[in-house]
Design a protein around this motif. Structure first.
Motif, short mmCIF file in Angstrom:
data_model
loop_
_atom_site.label_atom_id
_atom_site.label_comp_id
_atom_site.label_asym_id
_atom_site.label_seq_id
_atom_site.Cartn_x
_atom_site.Cartn_y
_atom_site.Cartn_z
N ASN A 85 34.89 7.94 9.20
CA ASN A 85 35.84 6.85 8.99
C ASN A 85 35.13 5.58 8.56
N MET A 86 35.80 4.82 7.70
CA MET A 86 35.35 3.49 7.36
C MET A 86 36.52 2.54 7.61
N ASP A 87 36.19 1.35 8.11
CA ASP A 87 37.23 0.44 8.59
C ASP A 87 37.00 -0.98 8.08
N TRP A 88 38.08 -1.72 8.06
CA TRP A 88 38.02 -3.18 7.93
C TRP A 88 38.61 -3.77 9.21
N ALA B 164 42.42 -1.91 8.87
CA ALA B 164 42.67 -0.72 8.07
C ALA B 164 41.54 0.28 8.27
N THR B 165 41.90 1.55 8.18
CA THR B 165 40.95 2.65 8.32
C THR B 165 41.18 3.66 7.21
N CYS C 65 33.46 -5.06 7.54
CA CYS C 65 33.58 -3.63 7.30
C CYS C 65 32.73 -2.88 8.32
N LYS C 66 33.14 -1.67 8.58
CA LYS C 66 32.42 -0.84 9.54
C LYS C 66 32.50 0.61 9.08
N ALA D 296 44.49 6.98 4.68
CA ALA D 296 44.44 5.57 5.08
C ALA D 296 45.46 5.26 6.16
N ASN D 297 45.07 4.36 7.05
CA ASN D 297 45.98 3.82 8.05
C ASN D 297 45.86 2.31 8.03
#
Length: 114
Positions: A32-35, A48-49, A94-95, A56-57
């Motif tokens: 997963n990558m996230d904001w 958001a993920t 971002c993560k 996307a979520n």
């Protein structure tokens, strides 16, 4: 592995910005990558993920206005922000999760004026 976020700035309410997060390693290795964002005096919140498969979520607070995308060929994660509101003012981070570790970018400031 490092993430470098950019694209923040000052924008009027109703405007748009696109944030970018470039990885030093191929982002196809990330799960997963996230904001996330953190407004002054508030806790960091998930915005958001996007999964490795592209699902996307989006948080309810920005649903319909923000979109997340990842471009594996460019090793870049994006956050498209439309219809910005003053309450969207925050530092955006971002993560990504890779090899069992969470990697954070340094943050980019978004300021929305009314």
């Amino acid at each position: 592995v490092q993430l470098q976020a950019s694209g923040g700035g000052l924008v009027q309410a109703g405007g748009s910005l696109r944030l970018s997060c470039v990885a030093s390693s191929t982002i196809s290795n990330f799960l997963n990558m996230d904001w996330y964002r953190q407004a002054p005096g508030k806790e960091r919140e998930l915005v958001a993920t996007i999964t490795a498969g592209g699902t996307a979520n989006i948080a309810n607070s920005v649903k319909g206005r923000f979109a997340i995308a990842r471009d594996n060929a460019k090793n870049t994660l994006f956050l498209q922000m439309n219809g910005l509101k003053p309450e969207d003012t925050a530092v955006y981070y971002c993560k990504g999760r890779i090899w069992g570790l969470d990697v954070w970018g340094q943050g980019t400031l978004v300021t929305v004026s009314s």
